[in-house]
Design a protein around this motif. Structure first.
Motif, PDB file in Angstrom:
ATOM      1  N   ARG A  77       0.637  -1.321  -0.156  1.00  0.00           N
ATOM      2  CA  ARG A  77      -0.013  -0.005   0.152  1.00  0.00           C
ATOM      3  C   ARG A  77       1.230   1.132   0.230  1.00  0.00           C
ATOM      4  O   ARG A  77       0.265   2.242  -0.423  1.00  0.00           O
ATOM      5  CB  ARG A  77      -0.899  -0.161   0.734  1.00  0.00           C
ATOM      6  CG  ARG A  77      -1.949  -1.189   1.429  1.00  0.00           C
ATOM      7  CD  ARG A  77      -2.957  -1.281   2.185  1.00  0.00           C
ATOM      8  NE  ARG A  77      -3.320  -2.450   2.053  1.00  0.00           N
ATOM      9  CZ  ARG A  77      -5.086  -3.552   2.280  1.00  0.00           C
ATOM     10  NH1 ARG A  77      -5.661  -2.005   3.553  1.00  0.00           N
ATOM     11  NH2 ARG A  77      -5.521  -4.154   2.023  1.00  0.00           N
ATOM     12  N   ARG A  78       1.795   1.107   0.661  1.00  0.00           N
ATOM     13  CA  ARG A  78       2.942   2.650   0.553  1.00  0.00           C
ATOM     14  C   ARG A  78       3.452   2.822  -0.469  1.00  0.00           C
ATOM     15  O   ARG A  78       3.245   3.925  -1.494  1.00  0.00           O
ATOM     16  CB  ARG A  78       4.087   2.349   1.536  1.00  0.00           C
ATOM     17  CG  ARG A  78       3.293   2.474   3.168  1.00  0.00           C
ATOM     18  CD  ARG A  78       4.267   2.087   4.120  1.00  0.00           C
ATOM     19  NE  ARG A  78       4.013   1.439   5.464  1.00  0.00           N
ATOM     20  CZ  ARG A  78       5.013   1.668   6.879  1.00  0.00           C
ATOM     21  NH1 ARG A  78       5.611   1.560   6.873  1.00  0.00           N
ATOM     22  NH2 ARG A  78       3.647   1.510   7.719  1.00  0.00           N
ATOM     23  N   TYR A  79       3.869   1.263  -0.841  1.00  0.00           N
ATOM     24  CA  TYR A  79       4.402   1.727  -2.531  1.00  0.00           C
ATOM     25  C   TYR A  79       3.378   1.985  -4.108  1.00  0.00           C
ATOM     26  O   TYR A  79       3.688   3.353  -4.605  1.00  0.00           O
ATOM     27  CB  TYR A  79       4.993   0.243  -2.798  1.00  0.00           C
ATOM     28  CG  TYR A  79       5.390   0.024  -4.540  1.00  0.00           C
ATOM     29  CD1 TYR A  79       6.989   0.955  -4.992  1.00  0.00           C
ATOM     30  CD2 TYR A  79       4.757  -0.522  -5.138  1.00  0.00           C
ATOM     31  CE1 TYR A  79       6.980   0.917  -6.237  1.00  0.00           C
ATOM     32  CE2 TYR A  79       5.373  -0.435  -6.950  1.00  0.00           C
ATOM     33  CZ  TYR A  79       6.293   0.156  -7.095  1.00  0.00           C
ATOM     34  OH  TYR A  79       7.059  -0.277  -8.219  1.00  0.00           O
ATOM     35  N   ARG A  80       2.181   1.966  -3.590  1.00  0.00           N
ATOM     36  CA  ARG A  80       1.191   1.921  -4.587  1.00  0.00           C
ATOM     37  C   ARG A  80       0.999   3.969  -4.422  1.00  0.00           C
ATOM     38  O   ARG A  80       0.912   4.628  -5.323  1.00  0.00           O
ATOM     39  CB  ARG A  80      -0.545   1.456  -4.469  1.00  0.00           C
ATOM     40  CG  ARG A  80      -0.296  -0.432  -4.439  1.00  0.00           C
ATOM     41  CD  ARG A  80      -1.503  -0.408  -4.619  1.00  0.00           C
ATOM     42  NE  ARG A  80      -1.708  -2.163  -4.617  1.00  0.00           N
ATOM     43  CZ  ARG A  80      -2.456  -2.568  -4.288  1.00  0.00           C
ATOM     44  NH1 ARG A  80      -3.307  -1.801  -2.863  1.00  0.00           N
ATOM     45  NH2 ARG A  80      -2.747  -3.892  -4.253  1.00  0.00           N
ATOM     46  N   GLY A  81       1.041   4.253  -3.239  1.00  0.00           N
ATOM     47  CA  GLY A  81       1.061   5.308  -3.417  1.00  0.00           C
ATOM     48  C   GLY A  81       2.143   6.621  -3.519  1.00  0.00           C
ATOM     49  O   GLY A  81       1.822   7.579  -4.523  1.00  0.00           O
ATOM     50  N   PHE A  82       3.641   5.621  -3.646  1.00  0.00           N
ATOM     51  CA  PHE A  82       4.427   6.469  -4.451  1.00  0.00           C
ATOM     52  C   PHE A  82       4.520   6.578  -5.905  1.00  0.00           C
ATOM     53  O   PHE A  82       4.248   7.262  -6.333  1.00  0.00           O
ATOM     54  CB  PHE A  82       5.578   5.896  -3.773  1.00  0.00           C
ATOM     55  CG  PHE A  82       6.929   6.378  -4.549  1.00  0.00           C
ATOM     56  CD1 PHE A  82       7.734   6.754  -4.560  1.00  0.00           C
ATOM     57  CD2 PHE A  82       7.687   5.035  -5.716  1.00  0.00           C
ATOM     58  CE1 PHE A  82       9.235   7.319  -4.917  1.00  0.00           C
ATOM     59  CE2 PHE A  82       8.274   5.765  -6.358  1.00  0.00           C
ATOM     60  CZ  PHE A  82       9.587   6.419  -5.995  1.00  0.00           C
ATOM     61  N   ALA A  83       3.794   4.875  -6.975  1.00  0.00           N
ATOM     62  CA  ALA A  83       3.945   4.860  -7.761  1.00  0.00           C
ATOM     63  C   ALA A  83       2.979   5.366  -8.498  1.00  0.00           C
ATOM     64  O   ALA A  83       3.136   5.810  -9.845  1.00  0.00           O
ATOM     65  CB  ALA A  83       4.176   2.975  -8.055  1.00  0.00           C
ATOM     66  N   PHE A  84       2.030   5.639  -7.630  1.00  0.00           N
ATOM     67  CA  PHE A  84       0.705   6.381  -8.362  1.00  0.00           C
ATOM     68  C   PHE A  84       1.139   7.805  -8.305  1.00  0.00           C
ATOM     69  O   PHE A  84       0.900   8.403  -9.705  1.00  0.00           O
ATOM     70  CB  PHE A  84      -0.643   6.317  -7.138  1.00  0.00           C
ATOM     71  CG  PHE A  84      -1.479   6.372  -8.386  1.00  0.00           C
ATOM     72  CD1 PHE A  84      -2.839   6.146  -9.499  1.00  0.00           C
ATOM     73  CD2 PHE A  84      -2.085   8.379  -7.096  1.00  0.00           C
ATOM     74  CE1 PHE A  84      -3.407   7.366  -9.753  1.00  0.00           C
ATOM     75  CE2 PHE A  84      -3.125   8.499  -7.576  1.00  0.00           C
ATOM     76  CZ  PHE A  84      -3.975   8.882  -8.902  1.00  0.00           C
TER      77      PHE A  84
END
Length: 361
Positions: free
Chosen positions: A221-228
């Motif tokens: 979920r943290r990676y998704r925030g960055f990548a998005f």
């Protein structure tokens, strides 16, 4: 005739019983003076010794009190003692993330006469299932369940755990989309979006990422925030610029040093934990690179050490106390049988020197 364990009740006890009955009937009210000891002797046909023992028993029970020289008086009834209900918080351990949340929960539930019990799982699904059963068997009124583990197995794991239970349950830290249960969520994706946007606003366009294992729910979920956020701004993310787990692990360390030796290296690193931010600073020093002059760094958590690093760390402070208070309010609603809706909590950006505020890449 009153019978007490197969024999007549003692005389003093009969006096006690009748005085209590008179008080209950309103004949003698709180603050009223009882008849004198002599009058009570005549009323009940007993000796003064018997009356005095009865009065001592009543005083010990808090029903009457004496005032020297004035006699005996009826005491005001004690307020009923509220029965404590019990809530069980099932959590991996009491780490930096959970300790302030649990403390805020306890502080908010206590005045409402709700006891909080902690049950630790050490992150083991089998232990989690065991303490879950024990909490139900011990009469918990509500279960608070901290969500963690492998993202891919999340729905199946918790569906099995909760199968067949009708006990009100509140999910904590993270939700499980396939379960129709209320959750008090730490919105990790939103936190990383805000951190990433902060660096973009500072002019950075080449951003690397360091975070927990993306197989874990918090890592995903943290990676998704960055990548998005990068995708939203039309920016590419080379796979080699994504670092999972401890940066000090040898293979990860070698790749980190190789990436940041390149002249086209990232100008900033978004770290999904403050520990990884500290590790990144240390590795950059091995390359004689300065933070933030050469590479800006941001973290997540605002741990105690964040302002004490060689370059004070810009980080996102998680509102864990606010999450605990929100969870407590939701718990009280569950206990009262009211409808409960999920809430999401983030926190605030704490700007220190490591982000290179004003820096233009």
């Amino acid at each position: 005739m009153d019978v007490y364990e197969g024999r007549e009740r003692p005389l003093y006890q009969r006096v006690v019983d009748d005085i209590i009955a008179q008080i209950a009937a309103g004949v003698w009210r709180a603050g009223d003076r009882l008849p004198s000891e002599r009058a009570l002797c005549e009323r009940y046909g007993v000796s003064q010794i018997t009356v005095r023992r009865a009065l001592r028993e009543l005083a010990h029970a808090g029903r009457v009190y004496s005032h020297h020289g004035l006699g005996w008086f009826v005491n005001a009834p004690s307020p009923p003692v509220a029965r404590f209900r019990e809530v069980t918080l099932i959590l991996p351990d009491l780490d930096w993330l959970m300790a302030p949340l649990a403390r805020a929960l306890n502080d908010a539930l206590g005045p409402a006469h709700v006891a909080l019990r902690l049950a630790f799982t050490d992150g083991n699904p089998e232990t989690e299932a065991q303490v879950f059963k024990e909490a139900i068997a011990q009469g918990a009124n509500v279960l608070l369940l901290v969500i963690g583990g492998q993202e891919r197995q999340l729905s199946q794991r918790y569906a099995r755990l909760l199968a067949g239970t009708e006990l009100p349950t509140l999910l904590l830290l993270r939700d499980v989309p396939d379960l129709n249960l209320p959750a008090a969520i730490l919105d990790e994706r939103a936190c990383l979006e805000k951190l990433t946007k902060h660096l973009l606003e500072r002019g950075h366009r080449r951003l690397a990422y360091a975070g927990p294992d993306p197989a874990l729910v918090e890592g995903q979920r943290r990676y998704r925030g960055f990548a998005f956020t990068l995708w939203e701004h039309g920016l590419e993310l080379p796979l080699d610029w994504v670092f999972a787990g401890e940066l000090t692990q040898e293979a990860t360390r070698r790749r980190f040093l190789r990436v940041f030796q390149d002249s086209e290296r990232p100008t900033a690193i978004v770290c999904a934990t403050d520990i990884q931010a500290a590790e990144a600073m240390s590795l950059l020093r091995e390359l004689s690179l300065q933070c933030p002059e050469d590479v800006a760094i941001v973290g997540l958590g605002d741990r105690d050490f964040a302002p004490l690093l060689s370059t004070p760390l810009t980080t996102f402070r998680l509102d864990l106390e606010g999450l605990g208070r929100a969870a407590a309010a939701m718990t009280l609603d569950l206990l009262a049988g009211r409808e409960v809706k999920s809430v999401a909590i983030t926190g605030q950006l704490v700007i220190r020197r490591s982000c290179g505020a004003g820096f233009k890449a």
